[in-house]
Design an enzyme around this catalytic site. Structure first.
Site, PDB file in Angstrom:
ATOM      1  N   HIS A 238       0.864  -1.180   0.000  1.00 29.63           N
ATOM      2  CA  HIS A 238       0.000   0.000   0.000  1.00 29.63           C
ATOM      3  C   HIS A 238       0.902   1.232   0.000  1.00 29.63           C
ATOM      4  O   HIS A 238       1.873   1.280   0.746  1.00 29.63           O
ATOM      5  CB  HIS A 238      -0.892  -0.018   1.245  1.00 29.63           C
ATOM      6  N   ARG A 258      -6.354  10.606  -0.032  1.00 32.90           N
ATOM      7  CA  ARG A 258      -6.179  11.076  -1.415  1.00 32.90           C
ATOM      8  C   ARG A 258      -7.525  11.204  -2.121  1.00 32.90           C
ATOM      9  O   ARG A 258      -7.742  12.151  -2.874  1.00 32.90           O
ATOM     10  CB  ARG A 258      -5.239  10.124  -2.167  1.00 32.90           C
TER      11      ARG A 258
END
Lengths: 604, 259
Positions: A238, A258
């Site tokens: 990740h 994000r």
């Protein structure tokens, strides 16, 4: 082995009480079957709680243009076409019903202004598609399923560790053997079907978002029992794990940061992701900050910013920036939402991230950027299954959720994991019911397998001297991080292969102090054989796949190869024990029917 | 290298004592980090529960310097200088070392009458954010059971466990009662069998909640009000008279309106 132990019988025995296991249990119970659920931890503590951002389902509540076909396309592209297309198809079609079903069982998702389930943007998904509850969606999922299971009255064996699967005389699955962690007493389960729902493997890496439980028990037990593992080289790192303080390095920072407007910057303050847009995604990715910023408010006003590329792309880019000397003080890069959204917005949308950084790092994410870097997060590879029924090649053995392979191909999109759990957990429950109805289930139980598993588990307690299991685990994590991490090459993989043989010998010499009563040292000793098996399998796959694709990146073969794009590497055990050699064959990927192929070729 | 002295309770149901470890401590570490270091070095059989190490699963509850805390969220540099004392949760029976038998909570969970919504319309239910927000607060609960641990109704009176659900389950009942879609009525059950009346709103549960759920103000007090309303409503009272014999219990006596 003369010690008496408990014995239980079920139609369906489910190993693992995360999202997939609990959803499978509900399905099997609803079909009138007797169900036992075995969990290494307490009920409700499974790794599913760590999922933050949401559950992907093309409900079209925010963007009415969304539908299963776009979700299917996004999933296949994100997986670099290595996926089992049929799983991706079923997943995209069925995920919305599974989300609505959760609501019927009491889940409370965040809402749109007109009262529907709110959906958020995430990497690799063309439309806002993730149903969510702030940044604690996994907790909502596990609690909803847990409460449903409890209300139906399934038997849950908590803090019970399964050591090995047991066959009948014909080689069908007949149950398993394990022990209670609280007492150390052994327990056997005879069952017509076993569903593996054991989750991931990430605990064998040093920097990981995974808990102690993610030791790959299901992957390893399936291999030992005769099933195949595919795509084991495809491990997801990740992009955003915490990097400081060291004690929490690897802890997950949700992609929602994000999705909700956060951007990545290097030490020069540059939004470096604009330099890493791959050809495959160029047409749909913004090429300026201005365009990317417009997209957040109106998806028709600009293309998506490159921070929301699939995870494999973002993780590699961060890795490159750090290697180039443009990293943050603690060896990551900066994830900045503070300068882009109001403190109120951040606290409302990302409450647990706010809390996590404030308490653990002393960083106020509404005022400062976070320092983040890649962390071992998710296993795309897993047990090869029939897409519709989740059945393996071993009669009576099923696998669902992270332990299953194929759905995500070479790289999983964020949000597709929670939906995977409920779509394929349900299908495994149906598959098990149909298998039982067909009358082929095992009726005998191979006692010699039980005896051997118990003897092996007890061995570390009887050795007067030997190695501390914690030392072996520590060294294994260091070794895998160094040699089978985010970027791989032939030399390091050869080193890992050699070291894993040494680890095998070390595990045979473990000595454990104390009794069997809630003894974590002994528990770890019984986890290590599975960890070693899985590490060997990942290393083997990574050695043989001489290309870069999705979560598997080879420095010495930096591009995807059309030939490797046509195959999964399928691994099987040659001997069935944890230290047996592993065989590999090339298994051709399923060929897409023309109508689905046409969906992938659409570029709109 | 900095060192920390840890006094860790070790033993089982038959008894135990503190064992002292002086062990390396690094910048930014939490109590669980040093417990793990003790396991990896001096005491591999030291029992403790943990999973996520991120404050999300609620497994690693213990009493740190006498106060219920998550070991994974308690930074050593926030504690006073001197030895750090770690003991298991007091309210639950000891299994071993820091691990307790929390099955009381799972027994209570099994008693909760299930969520009961109307049939779902095409395209899903419609609910509004302000209506789901109340329940969402309670669904933040990570089931660390520290509110149960600190609640003196059961902490100091073991025998109350048979007829008292505890704060964790009062927020569960409150969540269901406040759910916009739920059609099940649990008010009699909460008053008569779950012992809501025993709670005299000292807010100890709220103080220890790692999710900062306002257990007393937002769940227990509104729940008490609803139940009192239902209980003393003459129509509801008559209905109850016809259905079943009224019960008199300590719980009834303790039911009181909110201040």
């Amino acid at each position: 082995m003369s010690e008496p132990y408990e014995h239980h019988e079920y139609d369906v025995l489910i190993i693992g009480a995360g999202g997939a296991g609990l959803r499978a249990a509900i399905e099997a119970k609803q079909r009138g079957l007797s169900v036992g659920i075995v969990s290494k931890s307490l009920l409700g503590k499974a790794h599913t709680v760590m999922a933050e951002g949401g559950i992907a389902a093309a409900m079209g509540n925010v963007h009415s243009e969304d539908n299963w076909m776009v979700h299917f396309r996004d999933t296949m592209r994100g997986g670099k076409y290595l996926n089992n297309y049929r799983m991706a198809e079923l997943h995209a079609k069925e995920a919305p019903d599974r989300v609505w079903e959760l609501e019927q069982w009491g889940a409370l998702f965040d809402r749109t202004k007109d009262g529907k389930i709110l959906q958020r943007d995430f990497g690799g998904h063309r439309y806002a598609r993730l149903a969510h509850v702030g940044d604690r969606t996994g907790l909502e999922l596990i609690r909803t399923l847990q409460q449903k299971v409890v209300s139906m009255g399934a038997d849950v064996f908590m803090e019970c560790k399964v050591l090995q699967l047991v066959h009948d005389a014909e080689g069908r699955i007949a149950g398993c053997v394990g022990y209670w962690r609280a007492t150390g007493e052994f327990i056997t389960f005879q069952a017509k079907t076993v569903i593996l729902a054991t989750g991931g493997i990430g605990k064998s890496w040093k920097f990981t978002s995974n808990s102690w439980e993610s030791t790959g028990d299901g992957h390893a037990m399936a291999l030992w029992a005769g099933a195949n593992l595919i795509d084991m080289e495809c491990v997801q790192f990740h992009p955003t794990g915490m990097v400081w303080p060291l004690s929490v390095r690897g802890l997950l920072v949700t992609e929602s940061v994000r999705g909700d407007g956060g951007v990545l910057r290097n030490s020069l303050g540059e939004r470096f992701m604009f330099n890493y847009i791959p050809e495959m995604f160029r047409a749909e990715t913004a090429d300026s900050e201005e365009e990317g910023d417009k997209w957040y408010d109106d998806h028709n006003a600009g293309r998506r910013p490159p921070e929301l590329l699939p995870r494999d792309e973002v993780a590699r880019a961060i890795n490159s920036e750090v290697k180039a000397g443009r990293g943050s003080p603690h060896g990551g890069v900066f994830l900045d939402i503070a300068s882009r959204r109001t403190p109120e917005f951040i606290r409302r949308r990302l409450p647990s991230m706010y809390h996590q950084f404030m308490e653990l790092a002393g960083v106020d994410i509404t005022r400062e950027a976070m320092e983040i870097g890649p962390t071992c997060h998710y296993m795309m590879g897993g047990v090869q299954v029939n897409a519709d029924s989740q059945e393996t090649v071993v009669p009576g053995l099923f696998a669902a959720g992270e332990v299953g392979g194929g759905m995500h191909g070479a790289n999983r999109l964020g949000g597709n994991s929670l939906s995977d759990l409920v779509v394929f957990g349900r299908r495994a429950g149906i598959g098990a019911a149909e298998y039982i109805a067909s009358g082929q289930a095992a009726t005998t139980f191979n006692q010699s397998e039980v005896d051997a598993a118990i003897d092996a588990a007890l061995a570390p307690l009887s050795r007067e001297s030997g190695e501390n299991p914690y030392d072996i685990q520590h060294d294994l994590q260091e070794m895998m991080q160094a040699n089978v991490g985010i970027i791989r090459n032939a030399e390091e993989l050869a080193e890992a292969t050699k070291k894993l043989d040494e680890f095998t010998e070390r595990v045979k010499n473990i000595s454990v102090k104390g009794t069997r009563v809630y003894n974590p040292g002994w528990n770890l000793a019984t986890d290590l054989p599975a960890m070693i098996t899985v590490c060997k399998s990942v290393t083997l796959g990574a050695t043989l796949r001489k290309e870069s694709r999705g979560g598997h990146t080879r420095e010495d073969f930096p591009n995807p190869s059309p030939e490797f794009g046509k195959i999964n590497l399928a691994q099987s055990s040659d001997g069935g024990t944890w230290d047996s050699p592993i065989n590999v064959v090339e298994s051709p990927i399923l060929i897409l029917p023309d109508d689905l192929k046409a969906l992938l070729e659409e570029t709109k | 290298m900095a060192q920390v002295t840890m006094r860790v309770w070790r033993g089982d149901a038959s008894g135990g004592d503190f064992e002292t470890f002086t062990i390396e401590q690094n910048d930014g570490e939490v109590v669980l980090d040093v417990i793990h270091r003790i396991q990896a070095t001096e005491a591999p059989d030291l029992a403790c529960r943990w999973n996520c190490k991120a404050g999300k699963c609620g497994s690693c509850s213990a009493e740190i310097n006498g106060k219920p805390r998550l070991m994974c969220m308690t930074r050593l540099d926030t504690l006073p200088a001197g030895p750090v004392t770690v003991t298991p949760m007091k309210t639950f029976p000891i299994i071993r070392d820091l691990v307790t038998d929390v099955s009381f909570n799972y027994v209570q969970a099994a008693k909760v009458p299930a969520f009961m919504p109307p049939p779902m319309p095409e395209g899903g239910y419609r609910m509004f954010q302000e209506d789901v927000a109340r329940g969402q607060e309670f669904r933040k609960c990570i089931e660390c059971f520290m509110c149960q641990d600190v609640c003196h109704v059961i902490r100091d009176h073991e025998d109350n466990k048979t007829h008292y659900a505890g704060p964790r389950f009062f927020i569960r009942y409150a969540e269901l009662e406040m759910h916009p879609l739920d059609q099940n009525d649990r008010r009699d059950l909460i008053r008569e069998d779950m012992g809501l009346g025993y709670c005299n709103i000292t807010k100890c549960c709220t103080e220890v909640c790692p999710e900062h759920i306002k257990i007393t103000d937002n769940a227990i007090i509104p729940l008490k009000e609803r139940i009192v309303d239902a209980h003393y409503d003459p129509v509801a009272w008559l209905g109850r008279k016809i259905r079943r014999k009224p019960k008199t219990s300590a719980a009834d006596a303790a039911v009181q309106p909110a201040p």
